[in-house]
Scaffold this motif. Structure first.
Motif, mmCIF file in Angstrom:
data_model
loop_
_atom_site.group_PDB
_atom_site.id
_atom_site.type_symbol
_atom_site.label_atom_id
_atom_site.label_comp_id
_atom_site.label_asym_id
_atom_site.label_seq_id
_atom_site.Cartn_x
_atom_site.Cartn_y
_atom_site.Cartn_z
ATOM 1 N N ARG A 1 43.790 45.181 39.694
ATOM 2 C CA ARG A 1 43.000 44.820 40.986
ATOM 3 C C ARG A 1 41.392 43.978 40.666
ATOM 4 N N ALA B 1 36.464 43.633 49.546
ATOM 5 C CA ALA B 1 36.742 42.266 50.099
ATOM 6 C C ALA B 1 35.590 41.842 51.222
ATOM 7 N N GLU C 1 40.126 36.337 45.321
ATOM 8 C CA GLU C 1 39.196 36.811 46.264
ATOM 9 C C GLU C 1 38.847 38.388 45.905
ATOM 10 N N SER D 1 41.235 42.078 45.574
ATOM 11 C CA SER D 1 42.650 41.612 45.601
ATOM 12 C C SER D 1 43.499 42.749 44.687
ATOM 13 N N THR E 1 49.188 40.605 43.496
ATOM 14 C CA THR E 1 48.701 39.579 44.362
ATOM 15 C C THR E 1 49.478 38.238 43.978
#
Length: 192
Positions: free
Chosen positions: A77, A82, A109, A112, A116
């Motif tokens: 992660r 966010a 980002e 995330s 991803t």
């Protein structure tokens, strides 16, 4: 001297080239030195700048041709939430064309999730590189580097010519001193 007009125009700029009984040999040497210095300065600057710009342009074009966008996935992660607007560094993994798995870092980002999908750029060996410059960016970069190298290359003969002119000036002053040492005492009764 109010009645004597000042010499202006091309004749004033080129006085060392005009026949004149007061023109010394050192004036001719200085004129040729100045001409040669400016010619070599201009030539060195233009040639070095153009060659460098072409080299940078070719190098960046080769990068655009060889480097590829490759799909990758986040290993863990991404830090942050966010809500943050700035992208953050996160670890990613991708597989090169030869099947070898690679790991690296890229900006993603904040927050995330692991897994991803993201895009990384790789070279021919599958090693991570930056995104290649676009054609417009490459032209700008090549022009700027070319100008910088051109100015730097032009500074060398310009500085050399300036040093040579300084040496010629010193020789001229020494010659004047020697001449005055010889002639000066003959004028003592007129100036004293």
């Amino acid at each position: 001297m109010a009645g004597v007009p000042a010499v202006r125009g091309p004749r004033a700029l080129l006085w060392r080239w005009w026949p004149n009984p007061l023109r010394r040999r050192s004036d001719k040497v200085e004129a040729w030195t100045l001409l040669a210095t400016w010619a070599v300065t201009l030539l060195a600057g233009v040639l070095a700048g153009a060659a460098t710009a072409q080299s940078v342009e070719r190098s960046l074009a080769r990068e655009r041709a060889e480097w590829r966008a490759v799909p990758a996935r986040l290993i863990e992660r991404a830090p942050g939430s966010a809500a943050g607007s700035e992208r953050v560094w996160a670890k990613v993994r991708w597989t090169a064309a030869d099947g070898v798995a690679h790991e690296g870092q890229t900006r993603v980002e904040p927050g995330s999730a692991a897994g991803t999908p993201v895009t990384v750029w790789t070279d021919l060996e599958g090693l991570q590189v930056t995104r290649p410059a676009t054609k417009a960016q490459a032209s700008l970069r090549a022009s700027l580097v070319g100008m910088l190298i051109g100015v730097s290359a032009a500074a060398v003969p310009l500085a050399g010519g300036r040093l040579l002119r300084g040496r010629l000036e010193q020789l001229r002053l020494d010659a004047w001193d020697a001449e005055w040492e010889r002639v000066g005492p003959q004028w003592g009764w007129k100036t004293g």
